[in-house]
Write an enzyme that holds these catalytic residues in place. Structure first.
Site, PDB file in Angstrom:
ATOM      1  N   GLU A   1       0.819  -1.200   0.000  1.00  0.00           N
ATOM      2  CA  GLU A   1       0.000   0.000   0.000  1.00  0.00           C
ATOM      3  C   GLU A   1       0.859   1.257   0.000  1.00  0.00           C
ATOM      4  O   GLU A   1       0.975   1.939  -0.997  1.00  0.00           O
ATOM      5  CB  GLU A   1      -0.890  -0.043   1.224  1.00  0.00           C
ATOM      6  CG  GLU A   1      -1.775   1.163   1.330  1.00  0.00           C
ATOM      7  CD  GLU A   1      -2.841   0.962   2.356  1.00  0.00           C
ATOM      8  OE1 GLU A   1      -2.696   0.063   3.177  1.00  0.00           O
ATOM      9  OE2 GLU A   1      -3.808   1.716   2.319  1.00  0.00           O
TER      10      GLU A   1
ATOM     11  N   GLU B   1       1.161  19.641  42.909  1.00  0.00           N
ATOM     12  CA  GLU B   1       0.218  20.305  43.809  1.00  0.00           C
ATOM     13  C   GLU B   1       0.903  21.322  44.709  1.00  0.00           C
ATOM     14  O   GLU B   1       0.368  22.384  44.964  1.00  0.00           O
ATOM     15  CB  GLU B   1      -0.486  19.256  44.679  1.00  0.00           C
ATOM     16  CG  GLU B   1      -1.362  18.266  43.910  1.00  0.00           C
ATOM     17  CD  GLU B   1      -2.705  18.873  43.514  1.00  0.00           C
ATOM     18  OE1 GLU B   1      -3.020  19.974  43.993  1.00  0.00           O
ATOM     19  OE2 GLU B   1      -3.426  18.244  42.714  1.00  0.00           O
TER      20      GLU B   1
END
Lengths: 334, 483
Positions: B67, B311
């Site tokens: 392909e 955090e």
């Protein structure tokens, strides 16, 4: 439940057309396409889209195809074909919303003429660049209007891509942006000789699977287009030497019979043409298989004169072979 | 002679996780069909099968492309970290270019042709580089090149047969019209292979979900069902086996402290080594504290620990730890601890992932804590976040580290979103931190939701956050609700 992608390859004398489509529902679609062989090397390629999908839309698409074929009996000009179909649409009871584009490809003259009735623009890819032939759409079918015909030179390596909006239209995305993306994808097609299937595949990879019927039709000019007839034959133009390579497999019967036929070729072409044929046994060959990219036997490659032409499959007579290779026949044979 | 024994021989593919779900790899000297829709990852699978053979087992491979042109494959695979051109120079990778480059200049005179030259090209290339692996991509593209299905079909049977006789292990890809439905477009390819794998890229709500399923596999049981996979730059396909617990966990009996002794008791002795611990709870319930205690616990046991915080700042972490008697800067100095604190917005998700992997590789910690996944979610789309989480947690697993991740999203543990993020599926231990109504105020509660391979305390226990860390007490007697 959407249907699957279907692929159809149509090999005409002058053009190679590949269509790839996917109905949104079941087997039938409101999208349609048609290829008309004008039998002189030229071909007309039509694509269209009836609003909606499923059997109801498919039924209207069938009607449009019939009126289209009827139009081609009287004219080949894209604008006139669309005008003929317009007349039919206007005479139909009920609302029919449909778009259609028509491309007339003339491989010998290396030109394409297009006209569009509200259909997405036709993409052309050649020389490494992609663009749209008709970015501004004329009114859809059923609205009687003067439509423009655009003619564009088509190079030997050129490809046209016709498609329906199902290929690029996705909810929440910009159609203009998607059109540009499509051009980008199309531009990469050329180097890889990619056709409609490759384009549809990449487009669904980028935009996701279509949410409507979707169709892509690719058109490529075949390299020998324009070499027909003894007068303008490439063999005569580019010299007297005809060099062929015949790939055979000794275990294959068709290989043997094709080789015998090919050895008779010199007898049916004008004597000024010198046929030089190399027979390559694929079971023993080393490099040639890769160079010529041979996939099947028997294969005959016309190496000279250029362009390259390859003929795959059994050949029954030397005249059949001469025609397939676009070589002129001697006076006695023709 | 060895034919029967041969059937049971497997070769490890080298695609992370695949060997686990195939139960040992692909059958050696056999053909495996890999089916999938457009964009499902078939070409990557085929190329990775060869790449892994080259890098992992020094086995040369032949790629038959029907392909895409070889150039486009070389280009596309470079982003996955495979330098095919180099391998070609070393004769470890070779292409057979059967892409449709001659479509336009070919005339077919009928259907009486035979694809033996293609076969000859493949077998010759296999011999030339001594290949043991062959990838063919894809059948549909091959058939598309020829006018008729019959000769192509005949050729495919011939090809499958010839490749098995040559003794190579083959992966052949085939198109599927839809993610669910007929196995392949043409319907006959499956008869060529005894081994079939399906790749899917199905739409699931708004998101795409990549999965891999082993449909049939000769010579032994395989894991049934769809397994999630992701495509990672530099790695290619990484399968996340749903039943990831089987990765050595059967043998893991050594327990390690999670950093809080009372919580170890709730876990009936602590975390198993090499497990992943998910701590989920609303904001302020104490996740960051637990993450710090987790790494401190590792350091106390003589391990090297990494805390990645999105955090709290480095200073903040140091101050908090000093309060309960841990000198983080000194530990960092000694190379026993590494704290990386940064704002989620400081980099793209991909960069965060890459950096984190690099830190893990360089520092080689024994345990890793990430606080929190939720903070990172702010800078990511759902899709890339999912891939990130999969990539990261999987990396921790593969490196056999003791890992801890925190999240404010209780969504992680709800059934419908499990399929979404799979954090909870991958996690071996899940601990929830709750707010529990207690008279007129809210108290904190801790609960072990899941503990793989062990019994655990199922109660929701009251806990306090003190200067010395998490202090766990008796279970709540009567719970009106959990938040």
């Amino acid at each position: 439940m959407p249907g699957r992608w279907r692929i159809q390859t149509i090999r005409l004398q002058g053009v190679l057309v590949e269509a790839c489509w996917r109905p949104m529902e079941g087997d039938v679609a409101g999208d349609f396409h048609d290829v008309i062989d004008l039998r002189d090397g030229r071909a007309a390629i039509v694509i269209g889209d009836v609003a909606g999908y499923g059997p109801a839309a498919a039924h209207r698409a069938e009607d449009l195809l019939i009126s289209l074929r009827r139009a081609f009996r009287t004219t080949n000009r894209p604008t006139e074909v669309l005008a003929e179909v317009d007349t039919w649409v206007a005479s139909e009871p009920g609302d029919l919303f449909a778009t259609m584009a028509c491309a007339l490809v003339d491989p010998a003259e290396r030109v394409v003429h297009v006209a569009s009735a509200g259909h997405p623009p036709i993409a052309v890819v050649q020389g490494g660049a992609a663009g749209f032939l008709n970015r501004i759409a004329d009114p859809p079918l059923g609205i009687a209007a003067e439509r423009r015909q655009i003619s564009y030179p088509l190079a030997g390596d050129g490809a046209l891509f016709l498609y329906t909006d199902g290929l690029i239209e996705r909810r929440g995305t910009s159609l203009d942006e998607n059109l540009l993306r499509l051009l980008e994808i199309a531009a990469t097609m050329e180097a890889e000789s990619g056709g409609s299937e490759a384009l549809a595949r990449r487009a669904s990879g980028i935009f996701g699977q279509p949410a409507d019927d979707a169709t892509v039709v690719s058109v490529r000019v075949r390299p020998w287009a324009g070499l027909t007839g003894t007068g303008s034959s490439g063999a005569e133009r580019s010299g007297r030497e005809v060099r062929l390579r015949l790939y055979v497999d000794p275990r294959d019967l068709r290989s043997a019979s094709t080789e015998a036929v090919a050895r008779e070729l010199q007898r049916v072409v004008p004597s000024r043409l010198q046929i030089d044929m190399e027979v390559i046994n694929i079971t023993a060959a080393e490099g040639g298989l890769e160079t010529d990219g041979v996939m099947a036997v028997p294969t005959i490659v016309r190496v000279l004169p250029q362009p390259t032409i390859r003929v795959v499959g059994g050949i029954r007579s030397p005249t059949e072979l001469a025609r397939a290779l676009h070589l002129p026949l001697s006076d006695e044979e023709s | 002679m060895g034919a029967r024994a041969d059937e049971l021989e497997r070769i490890e593919v080298g695609i992370p996780g695949l060997d686990l779900i195939t139960n040992g790899g692909l059958p050696q000297h056999r053909l495996t069909l890999v089916g999938g829709t457009a964009g499902s990852g078939k070409t990557v699978f085929a190329a990775q099968f060869l790449a892994a053979g080259i890098t992992g087992a020094n086995e040369p491979g032949v790629f038959v492309t029907m392909e895409e042109r070889p150039d486009s494959i070389r280009r596309n695979m470079r982003s996955l970290g495979w330098h095919i051109t180099e391998w070609e120079d070393q004769n470890r990778w070779a292409f057979v270019d059967a892409s449709p480059r001659h479509q336009v200049d070919t005339i077919f005179t009928g259907n009486d042709y035979d694809l033996s030259p293609l076969l000859a090209r493949i077998t010759k290339t296999v011999e030339r580089i001594g290949a043991t692996r062959v990838a063919l991509d894809s059948i549909g593209a091959l058939i598309g090149q020829f006018d008729r299905v019959t000769p192509t079909r005949h050729a495919l049977f011939q090809l499958a047969d010839a490749l098995e006789r040559v003794g190579v292990t083959t992966v052949m890809t085939a198109e599927r019209p839809d993610d669910y439905g007929p196995l392949t477009t043409l319907g006959f390819e499956e008869f060529i292979a005894d081994n079939v794998i399906i790749l899917r890229n199905a739409l699931d709500g708004e998101k795409r979900r990549r999965t891999i399923e082993v449909l049939k596999m000769r010579g032994g049981a395989h894991r049934k069902g769809e397994h999630l996979f992701t495509l990672l730059a530099g790695q290619g396909i990484v399968v996340v086996p749903v039943a990831i617990e089987t990765m050595d966990y059967g043998t893991a009996t050594v327990r390690q402290s999670c950093g809080v002794p009372a919580l170890d008791t709730m876990l009936h002795g602590g975390l198993f080594e090499r497990s992943l611990w998910l701590v989920a709870g609303a904001t302020g319930t104490g996740k960051s504290l637990l993450a710090a205690q987790f790494v401190a616990g590792g350091v106390r046991a003589g391990q090297r620990c990494l805390l990645h915080s999105f955090e709290e700042s480095h200073d903040q972490l140091v101050r908090n730890a000093a309060a309960w008697g841990m000198d983080f800067p000194a530990l960092e100095e000694q190379g026993r601890l590494r704290i990386v604190a940064e704002a989620p917005e400081s980099a793209s998700l991909e960069d965060h992932l890459q950096r984190m992997k690099t830190t893990i590789d360089r520092f080689a910690p024994d345990r890793v804590a990430i606080d929190s996944l939720t903070a990172l979610q702010r800078v990511a789309t759902v899709k890339s976040f999912r891939e990130y989480v999969l990539g990261l947690t999987f990396y921790i697993k593969v490196r056999a580290l003791l890992g801890m991740v925190t999240s404010t999203h209780r969504d992680f543990i709800r059934e419908e979103s499990v399929s979404d993020l799979h954090v909870s599926t991958i996690s071996d231990v899940i601990t929830l931190l709750h707010y529990v109504p207690d008279g007129s105020r809210l108290a904190r509660g801790v609960q072990v939701l899941k503990m793989r391979g062990s019994d655990h305390d199922k109660a929701v226990r009251r806990f306090h956050i003190t200067d010395l860390g998490m202090h766990i007490e008796e279970p709540f007697e009567d719970i009106g609700g959990l938040y």
